[in-house]
Write a protein that holds these residues in place. Structure first.
Motif, PDB file in Angstrom:
ATOM      1  N   LEU A 217       0.861  -1.177   0.000  1.00  0.00           N
ATOM      2  CA  LEU A 217       0.000   0.000   0.000  1.00  0.00           C
ATOM      3  C   LEU A 217       0.896   1.225   0.000  1.00  0.00           C
ATOM      4  O   LEU A 217       2.001   1.191   0.553  1.00  0.00           O
ATOM      5  CB  LEU A 217      -0.865   0.059   1.257  1.00  0.00           C
ATOM      6  CG  LEU A 217      -1.719  -1.155   1.619  1.00  0.00           C
ATOM      7  CD1 LEU A 217      -2.360  -0.946   2.983  1.00  0.00           C
ATOM      8  CD2 LEU A 217      -2.802  -1.373   0.592  1.00  0.00           C
ATOM      9  N   CYS A 218       0.394   2.295  -0.619  1.00  0.00           N
ATOM     10  CA  CYS A 218       1.171   3.538  -0.645  1.00  0.00           C
ATOM     11  C   CYS A 218       0.280   4.702  -0.252  1.00  0.00           C
ATOM     12  O   CYS A 218      -0.864   4.790  -0.708  1.00  0.00           O
ATOM     13  CB  CYS A 218       1.724   3.753  -2.058  1.00  0.00           C
ATOM     14  SG  CYS A 218       2.723   5.237  -2.250  1.00  0.00           S
ATOM     15  N   ALA A 219       0.815   5.580   0.588  1.00  0.00           N
ATOM     16  CA  ALA A 219       0.101   6.809   0.942  1.00  0.00           C
ATOM     17  C   ALA A 219       0.602   7.917   0.037  1.00  0.00           C
ATOM     18  O   ALA A 219       1.798   8.225   0.030  1.00  0.00           O
ATOM     19  CB  ALA A 219       0.370   7.155   2.408  1.00  0.00           C
ATOM     20  N   LEU A 220      -0.321   8.509  -0.722  1.00  0.00           N
ATOM     21  CA  LEU A 220       0.036   9.596  -1.634  1.00  0.00           C
ATOM     22  C   LEU A 220      -0.500  10.914  -1.104  1.00  0.00           C
ATOM     23  O   LEU A 220      -1.647  10.994  -0.672  1.00  0.00           O
ATOM     24  CB  LEU A 220      -0.599   9.376  -3.010  1.00  0.00           C
ATOM     25  CG  LEU A 220      -0.230   8.153  -3.838  1.00  0.00           C
ATOM     26  CD1 LEU A 220      -1.107   8.103  -5.094  1.00  0.00           C
ATOM     27  CD2 LEU A 220       1.244   8.196  -4.224  1.00  0.00           C
ATOM     28  N   GLN A 221       0.328  11.926  -1.181  1.00  0.00           N
ATOM     29  CA  GLN A 221      -0.122  13.291  -0.877  1.00  0.00           C
ATOM     30  C   GLN A 221       0.169  14.097  -2.140  1.00  0.00           C
ATOM     31  O   GLN A 221       1.336  14.208  -2.533  1.00  0.00           O
ATOM     32  CB  GLN A 221       0.667  13.841   0.315  1.00  0.00           C
ATOM     33  CG  GLN A 221       0.397  15.281   0.669  1.00  0.00           C
ATOM     34  CD  GLN A 221      -0.717  15.426   1.691  1.00  0.00           C
ATOM     35  OE1 GLN A 221      -0.644  14.866   2.780  1.00  0.00           O
ATOM     36  NE2 GLN A 221      -1.753  16.157   1.325  1.00  0.00           N
ATOM     37  N   ALA A 222      -0.896  14.581  -2.771  1.00  0.00           N
ATOM     38  CA  ALA A 222      -0.752  15.326  -4.038  1.00  0.00           C
ATOM     39  C   ALA A 222       0.115  14.560  -5.051  1.00  0.00           C
ATOM     40  O   ALA A 222       0.995  15.123  -5.700  1.00  0.00           O
ATOM     41  CB  ALA A 222      -0.174  16.716  -3.778  1.00  0.00           C
ATOM     42  N   ASP A 227       4.585   7.586   2.248  1.00  0.00           N
ATOM     43  CA  ASP A 227       4.909   6.387   3.035  1.00  0.00           C
ATOM     44  C   ASP A 227       4.357   5.185   2.288  1.00  0.00           C
ATOM     45  O   ASP A 227       3.475   5.320   1.434  1.00  0.00           O
ATOM     46  CB  ASP A 227       4.281   6.475   4.445  1.00  0.00           C
ATOM     47  CG  ASP A 227       5.121   5.742   5.495  1.00  0.00           C
ATOM     48  OD1 ASP A 227       5.957   4.893   5.109  1.00  0.00           O
ATOM     49  OD2 ASP A 227       4.931   6.008   6.688  1.00  0.00           O
ATOM     50  N   SER A 228       4.888   4.013   2.604  1.00  0.00           N
ATOM     51  CA  SER A 228       4.396   2.796   1.952  1.00  0.00           C
ATOM     52  C   SER A 228       4.686   1.619   2.866  1.00  0.00           C
ATOM     53  O   SER A 228       5.403   1.757   3.863  1.00  0.00           O
ATOM     54  CB  SER A 228       5.047   2.606   0.586  1.00  0.00           C
ATOM     55  OG  SER A 228       6.445   2.526   0.718  1.00  0.00           O
ATOM     56  N   THR A 229       4.103   0.470   2.541  1.00  0.00           N
ATOM     57  CA  THR A 229       4.174  -0.638   3.507  1.00  0.00           C
ATOM     58  C   THR A 229       5.365  -1.557   3.311  1.00  0.00           C
ATOM     59  O   THR A 229       5.733  -2.280   4.225  1.00  0.00           O
ATOM     60  CB  THR A 229       2.880  -1.486   3.462  1.00  0.00           C
ATOM     61  OG1 THR A 229       2.707  -1.984   2.134  1.00  0.00           O
ATOM     62  CG2 THR A 229       1.677  -0.666   3.866  1.00  0.00           C
ATOM     63  N   MET A 230       5.956  -1.578   2.098  1.00  0.00           N
ATOM     64  CA  MET A 230       7.168  -2.376   1.944  1.00  0.00           C
ATOM     65  C   MET A 230       8.354  -1.542   2.402  1.00  0.00           C
ATOM     66  O   MET A 230       8.288  -0.310   2.398  1.00  0.00           O
ATOM     67  CB  MET A 230       7.342  -2.813   0.490  1.00  0.00           C
ATOM     68  CG  MET A 230       6.449  -3.978   0.104  1.00  0.00           C
ATOM     69  SD  MET A 230       6.668  -4.424  -1.620  1.00  0.00           S
ATOM     70  CE  MET A 230       5.751  -5.963  -1.681  1.00  0.00           C
TER      71      MET A 230
END
Ligand code: ADP
Length: 403
Positions: A217-222, A227-230
């Motif tokens: 999973l990846c957290a995207l801001q704009a 951040d990401s899970t790997m």
């Protein structure tokens, strides 16, 4: 008249996936052929389809014909040349798993870059050597053809330092023990699609769930990875087909110190025998587990959903809230059941699912009153590689961006 094509290569230990894209006059990329050589060194078999899915070839080979990635490249190259006689090969784009700390964007490969990529082998010993073997094989046969390396890690390089660190003594960070993150080409492709498909969330806080045999999973801001899970390797984060996802490092100490597992046995356990396969004892394939009535199959699916939801919660906290979510890759794109189970557990985030749209496969699968809009967007890492390759060739950015 000759037209130009770009070859995209994704070389693994036992398979070589390839796609060919034609470049039209306006610089658009059209898929022409997609295929793979499986069973390199065991039961080699070449399969390829055209852009409409019609099978073009399905042939078995002997082990002596296709013993290595280099042999596979030769054979695929010969087959493609016969098939695409009137096309001229502009460049080859490669999926390269690790770009280390140096590469935050794709790079045109020359001798110096190749050496730098070889130095990264210790960071990805199971994947990087095969990626580089394909590059070398093409270089030997067609040294005049430009080759571009596109990295799974590059998209995450700009994440904040806090997302790059482990709480280990500082010298380990300096020596490269960092949270690199993977599936970057998939996330990057999704960010290029968001402004077209879901413009309202493209500049917002979005969690992308790449749920395939490998999952993260990846957290995207704009549109940027925050951040990401790997992490250091593609083992961390959510459970996968045959990898466990996050694991207490104390388990590894126990397995080596008390159970006597060698490092080779540990590697096999973590990469090939764990995850959905290990828990269920039946299969790594989510389709088979969803059809099974065995209790451990059901437990494996529950574990997958539970820990994916848990990681969504963690990334939502990092982002300080969520505007949108995207599902992609094999499970994310094709399993309404798993999407629904994950989304029902995310109701606290303000997610409300449109059941019919979810069954149809979207693209939007949240209801009109959902605070968080949820989307199904098929990923296309090959097209992302082809785009990067074409851009580097067109702009002649030889050497790419090296930090
Ligand atoms: P990889 O990580 O190898 O690229 P994919 O993204 O192709 O994997 O995803 C493959 C996985 O997707 C399969 O192992 C299977 O579990 C899952 N999958 C594909 N179709 C479905 C489906 N209809 N329902 C559930 N799972 C599916």
């Amino acid at each position: 008249m000759n037209s130009s094509i770009i070859l995209v290569v994704n070389a693994g230990s036992s398979s070589l996936k390839f796609s060919v894209f034609r470049v039209d006059d306006a610089g658009n990329l059209q898929l022409v052929v997609r295929g793979q050589m499986d069973g390199i060194g065991t039961r080699p078999c070449l399969k390829a389809r055209n852009s409409t899915g019609t099978m073009l070839v399905e042939s078995d080979f002997t082990i002596s014909e296709v013993a290595t990635v280099g042999d596979a490249i030769s054979l695929v190259g010969t087959w493609l040349r016969e098939r695409l006689q009137h096309e001229s090969l502009l460049a080859v784009g490669h999926r390269v798993v690790h770009g280390g700390t140096q590469f935050s964007s794709p790079v045109l490969i020359n001798t110096e870059i190749h050496t730098m990529l070889e130095q990264l082998i210790p960071l990805a010993p199971l994947h990087q050597p095969h990626n580089l073997a394909a590059i070398r094989a093409i270089r030997e046969k067609q040294p005049q053809v430009p080759q571009v390396a596109c990295f799974d890690t590059a998209f995450h390089r700009a994440h904040p330092q806090i997302a790059d660190l482990y709480a280990l003594p500082w010298e380990y960070y300096e020596s490269g023990v960092r949270r690199y993150g993977f599936h970057g080409l998939s996330y990057e492709y999704i960010t290029t699609m968001l402004p077209k498909i879901a413009p309202k969330i493209a500049d917002g806080r979005v969690i992308v769930a790449h749920l395939g045999n490998g999952a993260s999973l990846c957290a995207l801001q704009a549109g940027k990875s925050v951040d990401s899970t790997m992490g250091f390797s593609p083992l961390d984060g959510v459970p996968m087909g045959t990898r466990p996802g996050a694991l207490d490092p104390g388990v590894l100490l126990h397995l080596t110190n008390q159970c006597g597992l060698s490092s080779a046995e540990l590697e096999k356990l973590l990469y090939q025998e764990s995850g959905l396969l290990g828990l269920s004892g039946i299969s790594n394939d989510m389709r088979i587990l969803l059809e099974s009535h065995e209790s451990r199959a059901e437990l494996a699916v529950e574990y997958f959903v539970h820990y994916t939801v848990k990681q969504i919660g963690a990334l939502a906290a990092v982002l300080g809230g969520v505007d949108g979510m995207v599902f992609t890759a094999g499970i994310g794109e094709h399993s309404p059941v798993i999407r629904e189970r994950i989304l029902q557990a995310c109701a606290w985030l303000g997610v409300s699912i449109d059941a019919a749209a979810n069954v149809r496969g979207g693209p939007c699968i949240s209801s009109a009153d959902s605070r968080v809009s949820v989307w199904v967007i098929p990923t296309n890492e090959e097209l992302m590689i082809a785009r990067h390759t074409l851009a580097l060739i067109n702009h002649g950015k030889g050497g790419g961006q090296v930090e």
